[in-house]
Each structure stands twice: as C-alpha cells, then as structure tokens.
Write a protein that holds these residues in place. Structure first.
Motif, PDB file in Angstrom:
ATOM      1  N   ALA A 330     -13.057   6.660  -0.100  1.00 36.36           N
ATOM      2  CA  ALA A 330     -12.644   6.404   1.282  1.00 36.36           C
ATOM      3  C   ALA A 330     -13.388   5.193   1.851  1.00 36.36           C
ATOM      4  N   ALA A 341      -7.988   3.821  -2.059  1.00 35.18           N
ATOM      5  CA  ALA A 341      -6.938   4.647  -1.469  1.00 35.18           C
ATOM      6  C   ALA A 341      -6.009   5.193  -2.544  1.00 35.18           C
ATOM      7  N   TRP A 364      -2.329   8.564   1.499  1.00 34.20           N
ATOM      8  CA  TRP A 364      -3.232   7.614   0.839  1.00 34.20           C
ATOM      9  C   TRP A 364      -2.464   6.623  -0.027  1.00 34.20           C
TER      10      TRP A 364
END
Length: 797
Positions: A330, A341, A364
C-alpha cells in the motif's frame, strides 16, 4: 575572487540583488581561467539562492565554461534566476526560440519571457562569453569554443569532456565523430570515470567504434574502480547475468555492494534480490537481503517496499506476515508505484488477507490499471468479464483487455481473441480473434500459437488442416504445459487424414530430432512419444519411440517423470517394472501433483497388492472423475464398459462419456452406444436351463469329482496394453460354490497387472458343474490358466 566579483554587474549596485560593484581589476580577471577556480564558490552561492550566481552558473553549465556541460541543470538554474534577473529572462527567451540545449524550440515559452533593452546589463562574468542582441542574450560560441579547446589541450578534463560533447551535438558545429572520440579518449586517459564509462558503452554497443565487449569491460572496470556508481551497478549486472563475461555471482555481489555502499538505491535493491535468490558460489542470505531492503524502504524506495513485502508473504528469513506485506504494498502504491496496487489486488483475490475479497481486488486492480500496469488491466478484464467483485460488463472487460493488449500484454491478447472468437460482448469475429492470437504468438506467448492451432483444427476462419494445427500445437508445446493443449494435440493427431500423413510425419520428426528437445519446458517430447508409440499408421514407429524414451530417461528430464511412470507400468518401450513406475510417479508428484494423483489411481487400481488397496484407488479415480477431471473419466471408460479393472457399469460409463466429449461435441462425435461398440459386445451368461443341460451332459459318476467348466468367456485384452501388444498369460485361483458359481477369484500370476485384472473379470463370468463328494455337490477351489493373444495395436490409451 569573491562570488560578488564573479557575478558582478560592472557598474553600480543592482537593486534587489545585494551584489557589490566590481572593480576594474576584478573585471579584468572575470572571464579568465579564474572561472574554473571560482566554480565551487559560485555553486555554493547558487545553492543559497543568489539569483546572479544562479544566472552565471546556469549559463556556464549551458555552454561548458569552467563546469561540466549540462543543459538540464542549466535550465533549472536559469529558470530560478529569471524571476529576478532580466538578462536571465532574455537568455532563456533566446534558448526557447532557438531550441539550444532543449529537445525542441518552444515559441509559447519564449513569448512569456518579454524583456526590455534597458534591463539587459550582463554580469561581468558573462561579458566575455555572451552578447546582447535585440532584447536577447546569446552565447559567443566562437569565443567559448576557442577557450574550451585551449583548456582541453592543457589537459583540463572537464573541458575535454565538454569539447567531446560539442563535437557530438549539432548545436555549435558540424558533428565530428573522430574529434568526439579523440577528446573523450583524452579524458579517459586522464582518469575521468565518466569518460571511461562512456567509452565502455560505445564498445558494448558498437557505436562510433567496432564492437569489442572485452575492451568495454576494461573501460568499465576502470571507471568502477574509480568509484563511478553507474559503472559499478552495470558491472554487477553483467556478472550476475553473464553478459559479455562469464557469470560470477560473487563478483556481481561485490560490485553491487560497492554501489550500494555509496547510496545507490537500484544497487541496494538488486543486491538484496541476489542475496535472496543465491546461486552458484553465493549462498542464500535472507538476513542480508532483509537488512538491505529495510535500508532502502527507510529511504522511501517503492521497489524495495514490494520486494520486502514479497519476503514477508513467503516467510523468507522472517515469519509470514501478510498484513505487514500488504501495508508495504500500500505504501508503494501511494508513492505511485502501480505494481504495489497490482499485488494488493492479487492478494485480495486469492484470499491472502482472509477470505477472498473480489470487490477489494477490483478496487486495487483498477488503481494499478489506471496507473498503467498491464497485468492489472488484464486481471480487471477478467473481473468485468466474469462479474467478480461487482457487476458483469463485457464491454468494459473488452476495453481493458484491448488496452493491455495494445501495450503488448500477451495474456490480454489471448483473452481478447477468445472473446472475439466466442462472440462475447459482440459478434463472433474469427478474423479478429486470429489477428490477436497471431500477435500474442509473435510476442512469444505459446498459448497464442495453440489457439491458432485450434482454429486450424476446426476450420474456424481458416481452412481445416491437421498439418497446420499440429505445426502450431508443436510450437506451443515447446514451452506451454497445459492439459488443454495436450488434449487438442491428441485430437489433431487422431484426425490426420491419409494425405496429410507425410507432412505431419516430417513435421514431428524434425521437432523430435531437435538436440535441444530435452531442455524444453513444455510437453513436446512426451506428446511426440505418444504419437510414435500409439499414433495412426504412418506416424507410429516403435523403434523411434524406444530411442526417444531412452533419451528422456538419460536426460533425467523432470517433466518426463510421469510419462516414464506410465510407460514402465505398461511395459511400452521399456520392460514392465512396477517399482520403476512407482519411483517415477513419486518424482513427478512434486512437479505435477494433480496429474500424479490421477496416474497413481489409474495404476494402483489394478496393480496394488491387495484387493482393499485396489478398491481404494478405484474410489479415488471415481472421485476425480465425479469432480470433473476429464482425464480420470477417460481412464475409467474402457474399464466400466469391459468390466476389466472395475465393475461393469454402463450407467456410470455413459455419465463419464458425456463429461469427456463435452468440450469437443460435434455432429462427428460418436454417440455413447457407438463408442461402446468399439470395445466389442459383452456376452450374456447362459440361463440356468441351458447351464443345467450342459451340466447334465457331463454324465459324471456319483462319486467324487472336481468342479468342471460348463461356460467360459475369453479374457478381454486390456485396452491400455494394446498400444504395446504382445501375448500374455495369467493364472487364477477360483472358489466355486455348490451351485457352480464362482464366489471369489484371485490372480496368482500374470504377465501384467492389467492382464491379471482382465483374467479375474473373465473368470467371474464362468459357470461350473460343482465339485462332487460322494455324489453330493460341494464348494471347492481350483486353478485355471488363461492366455491373451497378441492383438493389433489401436490408437490411444
């Protein structure tokens, strides 16, 4: 000389600059070689934000007076100075108009830099090197060039490097490669690390000089020894990858370590990867890798964050900690590193952070895809296509696949081709599908080749041709090990028409004679062996099969373990040896666990030493087939239809046949009963009236008598062994009850376990006149021999 003198205007104090007026003596010195001496002080003043110093230093960087020629640095300094220095604005205006030191001219930027003639008093330091002309300031190139040549001839390394750059560019004078190499070589002889590294690059690439990797290595090593970080990094990579030098991981780690010690983040991360993986002469050192990565993470390197996250995910040198890994990914994503991601999307999709969360995965992946990550685009296409983590939208799926495909992502190219072929999100488009499959194949994706083969196999948008289909399947099978490919390869072999036998034979022969065959990662050797051993007439070649099998065993090819297990069990191309089969099966289980599980069930269901073990293996095989394993169902079919190696059960056989033929169902596919007819008609046991008549015909005495056969069936030659052929025999102990029915059979000797099971199945169908004791029927046991005739080979197993 003070910075105020060097940057002085020559008359009066300049408002807002705090610059002291220069004296006549100072002005006489300005522009002489003292600029070289004063350059460090000028740099310090520019860093303090003194605009006059920024202008002078920026100009000197732009033309290479006293400092290294550096247009990017010059532009930054000049833009900083232009806020307070009209002459700096005038010089920038000329730069943007002429494109000097820029990728191209920029008229709009020049128009924003309006100046007035009265503002353009030049600093004393620049009067020798620049001139004012029509509200613009521009260099005196001739004077600068003469000064540069004088300094270069006096062995000034910076001037030599600058002069080399001047002769390479087209901005000052006509490019002259000889002069460029001469002055660059002079700087290299003087020990300039930059010149040494540039010469190394020229010899590596064969640019301006004949390619000479050895000479390149010599120059680069000298630059690295002098502390040039980029040279140390490149040397580390060369020794790691074996580029123009023998691979040596220890030497690679040494050079990467020296670059890392100077603070180079790329070297730090790559050294960590090297210590994490290890190799010849360099043991794995997770502790060292963790230390290096944590050091790089502390400096904010996103690649290091992802690599450290990978070590935490895999538990390398540290306990597994998926949550900590996710936090690192992250951080990398927040720093703009799309790969972070992308991995987070993967972790959520696979349930590494708890239960699979496709909605989080989609979020994501979207973030990574929007940042340009091709893998995320491809995965996002799958999610939209299948409706995972949100709504289903074939148009969006196709859009993401196409975006990634146009950027060269081969998986997306294949997926887009499949959507077009199947008409998902639009009309069926065989031509469009083929175009994407061809692009994937061109980019090195074996599945692209396989899908083109599929089109030729069924004639979808191209003429139906088994030769073309197999040519593409062979190309794919060099690298891609997939059940889908194996199945369609065998379908194409089975569908070869007589007129195609010769070209197909030539194609396969050429592929199988490749000296690199055993080094391939795909299943081509194993598929080729199947064709040679049990293919159609014109392709089958027993001697070539034995030779290929011997090559496979000698090479200890890991992918061949299950094939060797099967052939050792059958006795095909090598002697029957259950021990070798089981050992090879155990070896192959680590690499191909699902296939090994299936083959273990197939073998042990007939070869296990006890009936209980054989029954357990049969149950395992049925469980696999019931779970949708097509190959397990295919293995069961002949057993259920013939009753050899399993119970005679046409209902189950019909169910499994539907599973086997579902992927390739067509009008040409045989019906179930047509398929059953290929195995011959199962004989019915005579009724009790007929058996009674036969028993009566024996006219035995009322005394003692052994059980006697009144009805028998010959054993079915095992389907799997028909690819091997050869006669065989079996000896069966059979228990017969007082009514003449066999109650238990056990094969005590056989040429092969499959023959043992076939013999037992046959004897269970026999009927007897029971044994007599004092004229009374009693249960008894007897031993019966059975023979297996040599059948003609058939296709397939």
């Amino acid at each position: 000389m003070t910075v105020a003198t060097l940057a002085g205007w020559g008359a009066g104090t300049v408002a807002g600059t705090g610059t002291t007026p220069a004296t006549a003596k100072d002005l006489a010195a300005v522009g002489s070689d003292d600029v070289v001496v004063a350059a460090p002080e000028l740099q310090a003043a520019a860093e303090r934000g003194e605009s006059a110093a920024q202008f002078v230093l920026g100009f000197f960087c732009d033309v290479g007076v006293g400092v290294r020629l550096d247009h990017e640095r010059a532009r930054a300094l000049l833009q900083a100075a232009a806020e307070r220095e009209p002459a700096a604005r005038a010089y920038l205006k000329w730069k943007y108009e002429s494109g000097f030191g820029l990728p191209q001219a920029d008229e709009s930027a020049a128009d924003r830099l309006a100046t007035r003639a009265g503002d353009l008093a030049l600093p004393g330091a620049l009067r020798r090197w620049a001139e004012v002309d029509a509200n613009r300031v521009r260099p005196r190139f001739g004077r600068v060039l003469l000064w540069m040549m004088d300094r270069a001839a006096a062995e000034d390394v910076v001037a030599q490097l600058n002069l080399a750059d001047v002769y390479l560019a087209e901005e000052w004078t006509k490019p002259d490669a000889a002069q460029h190499l001469y002055w660059l070589g002079m700087a290299a002889e003087r020990g300039s690390p930059e010149a040494l590294e540039r010469m190394a690059a020229y010899y590596d690439e064969g640019r301006l000089v004949a390619r000479n990797p050895g000479r390149a290595l010599e120059f680069r090593r000298r630059a690295a020894e002098l502390g040039r970080v980029t040279a140390q990094l490149t040397l580390g990579r060369q020794y790691r990858d074996g580029q123009s030098v023998a691979s040596d991981l220890v030497v690679a780690a040494t050079w990467l370590g020296r670059a890392a010690a100077q603070g180079d983040l790329r070297a730090t991360v790559e050294l960590a990867a090297l210590r994490r993986q290890g190799g010849p002469g360099l043991p794995v050192d997770y502790a060292a890798a963790l230390t290096l990565l944590r050091r790089a993470v502390d400096r904010g390197d996103p690649a290091a964050m992802c690599d450290l996250g990978a070590m935490l995910r895999e538990g390398q040198g540290t306990p597994v900690d998926a949550a900590a890994a996710a936090a690192l990914y992250a951080r990398a994503a927040q720093a703009g590193y799309a790969y972070g991601a992308d991995v987070l999307g993967w972790m959520h999709a696979r349930g590494e952070l708890g239960a699979p969360d496709m909605r989080q995965a989609r979020e994501w992946y979207t973030r990574a895809a929007e940042a340009g990550n091709r893998h995320a685009m491809s995965q996002l296409g799958v999610l939209w296509r299948d409706g995972q983590g949100g709504e289903k939208d074939l148009a969006r799926a196709k859009a993401w696949f196409e975006q990634a495909a146009r950027q060269g992502d081969t998986n997306s190219q294949v997926q887009l081709g499949l959507m077009l072929r199947n008409g998902l999100g639009g009309e069926v488009d065989f031509e469009g599908a083929l175009e994407w499959f061809r692009q994937a194949a061109k980019n090195g994706a074996p599945e692209g080749s396989a899908q083109i083969g599929f089109h030729h196999l069924f004639g979808l948008g191209v003429p139906r041709s088994m030769t073309q289909a197999l040519a593409h399947f062979v190309a794919a099978a060099r690298e891609w090990d997939d059940p889908w490919l194996k199945r369609h390869f065998r379908m194409a072999v089975a569908a070869v028409e007589p007129e195609e036998l010769e070209p197909v034979h030539t194609l396969l022969q050429t592929a199988l004679e490749d000296p690199r065959l055993m080094l391939l990662s795909g299943p081509l050797p194993e598929l080729g062996l199947d064709v040679l051993q049990s293919g159609p007439d014109g392709l089958r070649d027993a001697s070539a099969a034995r030779a290929l099998l011997a090559r496979m065993r000698a090479s200890r090819r890991p992918q061949a373990a299950l094939t060797i297990a099967w052939y050792a069990f059958l006795g095909a191309g090598m002697p029957y040896d259950l021990g070798v089969a089981r050992a090879a099966l155990a070896q192959g289980a680590a690499r191909q666990p699902e296939e090994a599980r299936r083959l273990h069930a197939v073998i042990e269901s007939v070869a296990a030493e006890t009936p209980v073990a054989r029954a357990a293996a049969r149950a395992e095989l049925h469980a696999l087939a019931d779970a949708g394993d097509v190959d397990a169902a295919r293995a069961l079919l002949p057993r259920l239809i013939t009753g050899v190696g399993d119970s005679y059960d046409l209902a189950s056989a019909r169910k499994y046949y539907e599973l086997v033929r579902a992927p390739t169902r067509s009008r040409a596919t045989p019906t179930f009963m047509q398929f059953v007819a290929q195995f011959g008609r199962k004989q019915n046991v005579p009724d009790e009236v007929e058996l009674g008549r036969r028993r009566a015909e024996l006219k035995r005495e009322r005394g003692d008598a052994p059980a006697t056969v009144v009805y028998r069936t010959e054993p079915t030659y095992p389907i799997d062994l028909r690819r091997v052929g050869g006669a065989g025999e079996a000896t069966v102990n059979v228990s017969v009850d007082a009514s003449g029915r066999p109650t238990a059979v056990r094969c005590v000797a056989a040429s092969h376990p499959l023959m043992a099971r076939a013999a037992e199945a046959a004897v269970l169908e026999w009927r007897f006149a029971p044994a007599l004791r004092a004229g009374v029927p009693v249960a008894s046991e007897l031993v019966v021999p059975l023979m297996f005739s040599d059948p003609e080979a058939i296709v397939g197993r």
